[in-house]
Design a protein around this motif. Structure first.
Motif, PDB file in Angstrom:
ATOM      1  N   VAL A  34       0.841  -1.191   0.000  1.00  0.00           N
ATOM      2  CA  VAL A  34       0.000   0.000   0.000  1.00  0.00           C
ATOM      3  C   VAL A  34       0.884   1.251   0.000  1.00  0.00           C
ATOM      4  O   VAL A  34       0.627   2.200  -0.739  1.00  0.00           O
ATOM      5  N   SER A  35       1.923   1.234   0.812  1.00  0.00           N
ATOM      6  CA  SER A  35       2.851   2.378   0.838  1.00  0.00           C
ATOM      7  C   SER A  35       3.436   2.633  -0.542  1.00  0.00           C
ATOM      8  O   SER A  35       3.543   3.786  -0.973  1.00  0.00           O
ATOM      9  N   LEU A  36       3.791   1.569  -1.222  1.00  0.00           N
ATOM     10  CA  LEU A  36       4.358   1.701  -2.564  1.00  0.00           C
ATOM     11  C   LEU A  36       3.328   2.255  -3.540  1.00  0.00           C
ATOM     12  O   LEU A  36       3.630   3.161  -4.326  1.00  0.00           O
ATOM     13  N   MET A  37       2.094   1.754  -3.507  1.00  0.00           N
ATOM     14  CA  MET A  37       1.052   2.257  -4.406  1.00  0.00           C
ATOM     15  C   MET A  37       0.751   3.726  -4.145  1.00  0.00           C
ATOM     16  O   MET A  37       0.568   4.516  -5.075  1.00  0.00           O
ATOM     17  N   LEU A  38       0.699   4.109  -2.872  1.00  0.00           N
ATOM     18  CA  LEU A  38       0.423   5.500  -2.513  1.00  0.00           C
ATOM     19  C   LEU A  38       1.575   6.415  -2.926  1.00  0.00           C
ATOM     20  O   LEU A  38       1.348   7.517  -3.442  1.00  0.00           O
ATOM     21  N   THR A  39       2.791   5.968  -2.708  1.00  0.00           N
ATOM     22  CA  THR A  39       3.967   6.743  -3.111  1.00  0.00           C
ATOM     23  C   THR A  39       3.972   6.948  -4.622  1.00  0.00           C
ATOM     24  O   THR A  39       4.232   8.054  -5.110  1.00  0.00           O
ATOM     25  N   ASN A  40       3.662   5.889  -5.361  1.00  0.00           N
ATOM     26  CA  ASN A  40       3.613   5.996  -6.819  1.00  0.00           C
ATOM     27  C   ASN A  40       2.514   6.953  -7.276  1.00  0.00           C
ATOM     28  O   ASN A  40       2.699   7.711  -8.230  1.00  0.00           O
ATOM     29  N   ALA A  41       1.365   6.919  -6.591  1.00  0.00           N
ATOM     30  CA  ALA A  41       0.268   7.831  -6.938  1.00  0.00           C
ATOM     31  C   ALA A  41       0.690   9.279  -6.701  1.00  0.00           C
ATOM     32  O   ALA A  41       0.426  10.154  -7.544  1.00  0.00           O
ATOM     33  N   CYS A  42       1.333   9.546  -5.580  1.00  0.00           N
ATOM     34  CA  CYS A  42       1.835  10.903  -5.301  1.00  0.00           C
ATOM     35  C   CYS A  42       2.832  11.332  -6.373  1.00  0.00           C
ATOM     36  O   CYS A  42       2.791  12.469  -6.854  1.00  0.00           O
ATOM     37  N   LYS A  43       3.707  10.425  -6.743  1.00  0.00           N
ATOM     38  CA  LYS A  43       4.726  10.734  -7.748  1.00  0.00           C
ATOM     39  C   LYS A  43       4.088  11.045  -9.097  1.00  0.00           C
ATOM     40  O   LYS A  43       4.480  11.997  -9.774  1.00  0.00           O
ATOM     41  N   LYS A  44       3.094  10.258  -9.491  1.00  0.00           N
ATOM     42  CA  LYS A  44       2.412  10.495 -10.773  1.00  0.00           C
ATOM     43  C   LYS A  44       1.712  11.855 -10.780  1.00  0.00           C
ATOM     44  O   LYS A  44       1.707  12.553 -11.786  1.00  0.00           O
ATOM     45  N   LEU A  45       1.100  12.215  -9.663  1.00  0.00           N
ATOM     46  CA  LEU A  45       0.335  13.462  -9.605  1.00  0.00           C
ATOM     47  C   LEU A  45       1.216  14.706  -9.510  1.00  0.00           C
ATOM     48  O   LEU A  45       0.864  15.758 -10.047  1.00  0.00           O
ATOM     49  N   TYR A  46       2.357  14.604  -8.834  1.00  0.00           N
ATOM     50  CA  TYR A  46       3.123  15.816  -8.529  1.00  0.00           C
ATOM     51  C   TYR A  46       4.535  15.873  -9.101  1.00  0.00           C
ATOM     52  O   TYR A  46       5.118  16.943  -9.150  1.00  0.00           O
ATOM     53  N   ILE A  47       5.079  14.750  -9.546  1.00  0.00           N
ATOM     54  CA  ILE A  47       6.437  14.755 -10.097  1.00  0.00           C
ATOM     55  C   ILE A  47       6.429  14.357 -11.576  1.00  0.00           C
ATOM     56  O   ILE A  47       6.872  15.105 -12.429  1.00  0.00           O
ATOM     57  N   ASP A  48       5.922  13.179 -11.870  1.00  0.00           N
ATOM     58  CA  ASP A  48       5.906  12.662 -13.248  1.00  0.00           C
ATOM     59  C   ASP A  48       4.566  12.947 -13.914  1.00  0.00           C
ATOM     60  O   ASP A  48       3.916  12.058 -14.439  1.00  0.00           O
ATOM     61  N   ASN A  49       4.154  14.202 -13.897  1.00  0.00           N
ATOM     62  CA  ASN A  49       2.816  14.534 -14.372  1.00  0.00           C
ATOM     63  C   ASN A  49       2.789  15.123 -15.784  1.00  0.00           C
ATOM     64  O   ASN A  49       1.767  15.630 -16.215  1.00  0.00           O
ATOM     65  N   PHE A  50       3.889  15.031 -16.482  1.00  0.00           N
ATOM     66  CA  PHE A  50       3.930  15.542 -17.850  1.00  0.00           C
ATOM     67  C   PHE A  50       2.959  14.746 -18.716  1.00  0.00           C
ATOM     68  O   PHE A  50       3.023  13.526 -18.765  1.00  0.00           O
ATOM     69  N   MET A  51       2.037  15.428 -19.338  1.00  0.00           N
ATOM     70  CA  MET A  51       1.030  14.806 -20.209  1.00  0.00           C
ATOM     71  C   MET A  51       0.111  13.842 -19.441  1.00  0.00           C
ATOM     72  O   MET A  51      -0.375  12.866 -19.994  1.00  0.00           O
ATOM     73  N   LEU A  52      -0.098  14.082 -18.172  1.00  0.00           N
ATOM     74  CA  LEU A  52      -0.989  13.247 -17.361  1.00  0.00           C
ATOM     75  C   LEU A  52      -2.434  13.524 -17.762  1.00  0.00           C
ATOM     76  O   LEU A  52      -2.899  14.661 -17.674  1.00  0.00           O
ATOM     77  N   GLU A  53      -3.110  12.499 -18.209  1.00  0.00           N
ATOM     78  CA  GLU A  53      -4.499  12.649 -18.619  1.00  0.00           C
ATOM     79  C   GLU A  53      -5.405  12.712 -17.392  1.00  0.00           C
ATOM     80  O   GLU A  53      -5.061  12.206 -16.325  1.00  0.00           O
ATOM     81  N   GLU A  54      -6.571  13.305 -17.572  1.00  0.00           N
ATOM     82  CA  GLU A  54      -7.516  13.465 -16.466  1.00  0.00           C
ATOM     83  C   GLU A  54      -7.924  12.113 -15.875  1.00  0.00           C
ATOM     84  O   GLU A  54      -8.006  11.962 -14.658  1.00  0.00           O
ATOM     85  N   LYS A  55      -8.148  11.115 -16.730  1.00  0.00           N
ATOM     86  CA  LYS A  55      -8.518   9.772 -16.247  1.00  0.00           C
ATOM     87  C   LYS A  55      -7.433   9.209 -15.332  1.00  0.00           C
ATOM     88  O   LYS A  55      -7.719   8.618 -14.306  1.00  0.00           O
ATOM     89  N   GLU A  56      -6.192   9.391 -15.735  1.00  0.00           N
ATOM     90  CA  GLU A  56      -5.067   8.873 -14.959  1.00  0.00           C
ATOM     91  C   GLU A  56      -4.916   9.632 -13.644  1.00  0.00           C
ATOM     92  O   GLU A  56      -4.623   9.045 -12.601  1.00  0.00           O
TER      93      GLU A  56
END
Length: 106
Positions: free
Chosen positions: A48-70
């Motif tokens: 769970v910690s890993l999934m949450l960390t990845n979600a934070c990273k996708k939203l705030y660090i690796d968010n280049f071209m992040l689609e709304e669905k994602e």
């Protein structure tokens, strides 16, 4: 000639769209850290910690071209995984978020 002008307008619009996305998609390290503090701190299950960390990273660090669905999928994980106590329940929550936000039928 008319087709040439239309093609150039199309290229300009694509360039402007790319620039607009680039301006919006910025690394926000402070928001990432706040996300970790809010959602990851206190989780007991390592997966769970890993999934949450990845979600934070996708939203705030690796968010280049992040689609709304994602973005909605990752926020769903953050909102619903934090209190999960075991891996089986966590995977069910992940699956529900996936079906709700990434499905072709939504």
């Amino acid at each position: 000639m008319s087709q040439f002008i239309t093609m150039n307008k199309f290229k300009i619009m694509l360039l402007l769209l790319f620039v607009a996305n680039t301006v919006q998609a910025k690394e926000d390290k402070e928001a990432y850290q706040d996300c970790i503090f809010q959602y990851v701190t206190g989780t007991e299950e390592p997966s769970v910690s890993l999934m949450l960390t990845n979600a934070c990273k996708k939203l705030y660090i690796d968010n280049f071209m992040l689609e709304e669905k994602e973005a909605n999928y990752n926020q769903c994980l953050l909102d619903n995984l934090q209190s999960s106590k075991n891996k089986v329940a966590s995977l069910k929550v992940k699956q529900a978020c996936d079906q709700k936000h990434r499905s072709f039928f939504n």
